[in-house]
Design a protein around this motif. Structure first.
Motif, PDB file in Angstrom:
ATOM      1  N   VAL A 136      41.811  -3.103  34.983  1.00 39.16           N
ATOM      2  CA  VAL A 136      42.223  -3.206  36.335  1.00 39.16           C
ATOM      3  C   VAL A 136      42.311  -4.770  36.438  1.00 39.16           C
TER       4      VAL A 136
ATOM      5  N   ALA B 193      37.194  -5.727  35.001  1.00 34.30           N
ATOM      6  CA  ALA B 193      37.184  -4.472  35.559  1.00 34.30           C
ATOM      7  C   ALA B 193      37.960  -3.564  34.727  1.00 34.30           C
TER       8      ALA B 193
ATOM      9  N   ALA C   1      38.790   0.950  34.682  1.00 32.05           N
ATOM     10  CA  ALA C   1      38.978   2.253  35.191  1.00 32.05           C
ATOM     11  C   ALA C   1      39.158   3.287  34.341  1.00 32.05           C
TER      12      ALA C   1
ATOM     13  N   ARG D 298      34.415   3.589  37.495  1.00 33.39           N
ATOM     14  CA  ARG D 298      34.879   2.272  37.724  1.00 33.39           C
ATOM     15  C   ARG D 298      33.814   1.558  37.092  1.00 33.39           C
TER      16      ARG D 298
ATOM     17  N   VAL E  14      32.873  -2.793  36.815  1.00 35.00           N
ATOM     18  CA  VAL E  14      33.168  -4.388  37.235  1.00 35.00           C
ATOM     19  C   VAL E  14      32.057  -5.096  36.439  1.00 35.00           C
TER      20      VAL E  14
ATOM     21  N   GLN F 235      31.967   3.641  42.802  1.00 32.27           N
ATOM     22  CA  GLN F 235      32.731   3.521  42.170  1.00 32.27           C
ATOM     23  C   GLN F 235      33.828   2.312  43.026  1.00 32.27           C
TER      24      GLN F 235
ATOM     25  N   GLU G 211      36.499  -1.241  42.718  1.00 31.27           N
ATOM     26  CA  GLU G 211      37.531  -2.158  41.788  1.00 31.27           C
ATOM     27  C   GLU G 211      37.372  -3.618  42.726  1.00 31.27           C
TER      28      GLU G 211
ATOM     29  N   SER H 284      40.931   6.358  48.030  1.00 31.95           N
ATOM     30  CA  SER H 284      40.300   5.112  48.058  1.00 31.95           C
ATOM     31  C   SER H 284      40.370   4.334  49.369  1.00 31.95           C
TER      32      SER H 284
END
Length: 283
Positions: free
Chosen positions: A124, A132, A134, A152, A154, A228, A230, A260
């Motif tokens: 990501v 990041a 996914a 996800r 990070v 979850q 991003e 999302s």
């Protein structure tokens, strides 16, 4: 016999130097009998922690009469050992679920008994502040459809740590405004989808009620409902928003897939733990 003190005095008369030396010896002997202070150890810096061993995550393809496994990783997955370990644990858990389902399946099962684990990791973001990843896929062990796999991660290279929702905003009560913002966006998107479907008024109202209840439950102000996400960064590489991802079943039926919502930094920042505010625009 003359007193001890008198003997010492007479013995010292021939030489003042001898008396001085004797006194020095007596004082030194007394000093040796006193308890010696314990030396306080000088603080030393903690020993350097050994570097984590590198983990190389490689694509996997496995097949036998009972199951098929396909797993792919981007190069970023192996860049940071801590991040690679998190991804490996997720993969291991999915494979353990598959193995549990296979426990009662004969090695040469008939046609139609094929189970499936499909998992794709993708990059990501890879920047100075954020790495990041996914994941999307499914685990099929029977039934109408497979179990969706959505993840996800990070990673913060400068902190050498994973950024979690619970660490970012530790108190559940601080999720209230964020949950309300996400809920409003999801309800608006739901109404647009239902309107586009051209349903009859009664059916439309029923769909809105049922899906609306799922949205409200799935966005309750708790960190686990927002785990979850991003990063969405500005040109300087700081967070201007977080894109929260909701897997199928959390805020809608399976057929809707994942949803999302981007929550801007202005909504998040007042609730963020102090140590993470510098990651945000305006922080």
């Amino acid at each position: 016999m003359p007193p001890f003190g008198d003997t010492m005095i007479r013995a010292s008369r021939p030489s003042l130097l001898a008396l001085s030396l004797l006194a020095a010896l007596v004082v030194a002997g007394c000093q040796r009998e006193q308890p010696q202070p314990v030396a306080t150890p000088v603080d030393t810096p903690p020993a350097a922690q050994p570097e984590q061993p590198a983990i190389v995550l490689e694509d996997v393809i496995e097949r036998d009469p009972r199951y098929l496994v396909g797993i792919t990783y981007p190069p970023l997955a192996s860049k940071y050992p801590g991040l690679a370990r998190e991804l490996q644990q997720y993969t291991d858990a999915a494979r353990a679920d598959l193995q549990q389902a296979l426990a009662g399946v004969e090695e040469h099962a008939g046609e139609g008994m094929l189970y499936d684990l499909s998992l794709e990791f993708r990059e990501v973001l890879d920047s100075e502040r954020f790495a990041a990843i996914a994941a999307a896929g499914s685990l099929y062990t029977g039934g109408a459809h497979g179990m969706p796999l959505v993840g996800r991660w990070v990673w913060l290279p400068q902190h050498d740590a994973l950024l979690s929702a619970e660490a970012l905003i530790p108190r559940d009560e601080d999720w209230a405004d964020i949950a309300a913002y996400a809920r409003q966006q999801l309800h608006a998107a739901l109404e647009q989808r239902v309107e586009a479907d051209g349903l009859a008024p009664e059916e439309r109202a029923e769909v809105l009620r049922g899906a609306g209840r799922m949205i409200d439950a799935g966005t309750a102000p708790e960190a686990e409902n927002f785990d979850q996400f991003e990063p969405v960064v500005d040109p300087d590489g700081r967070l201007m928003a977080l894109r929260f991802v909701f897997p199928p079943y959390q805020v809608g039926p399976y057929s809707d897939g994942e949803h999302s919502v981007e929550v801007p930094a202005a909504v998040l920042l007042p609730k963020v733990a102090p140590q993470y505010r510098e990651l945000f625009s305006g922080g």
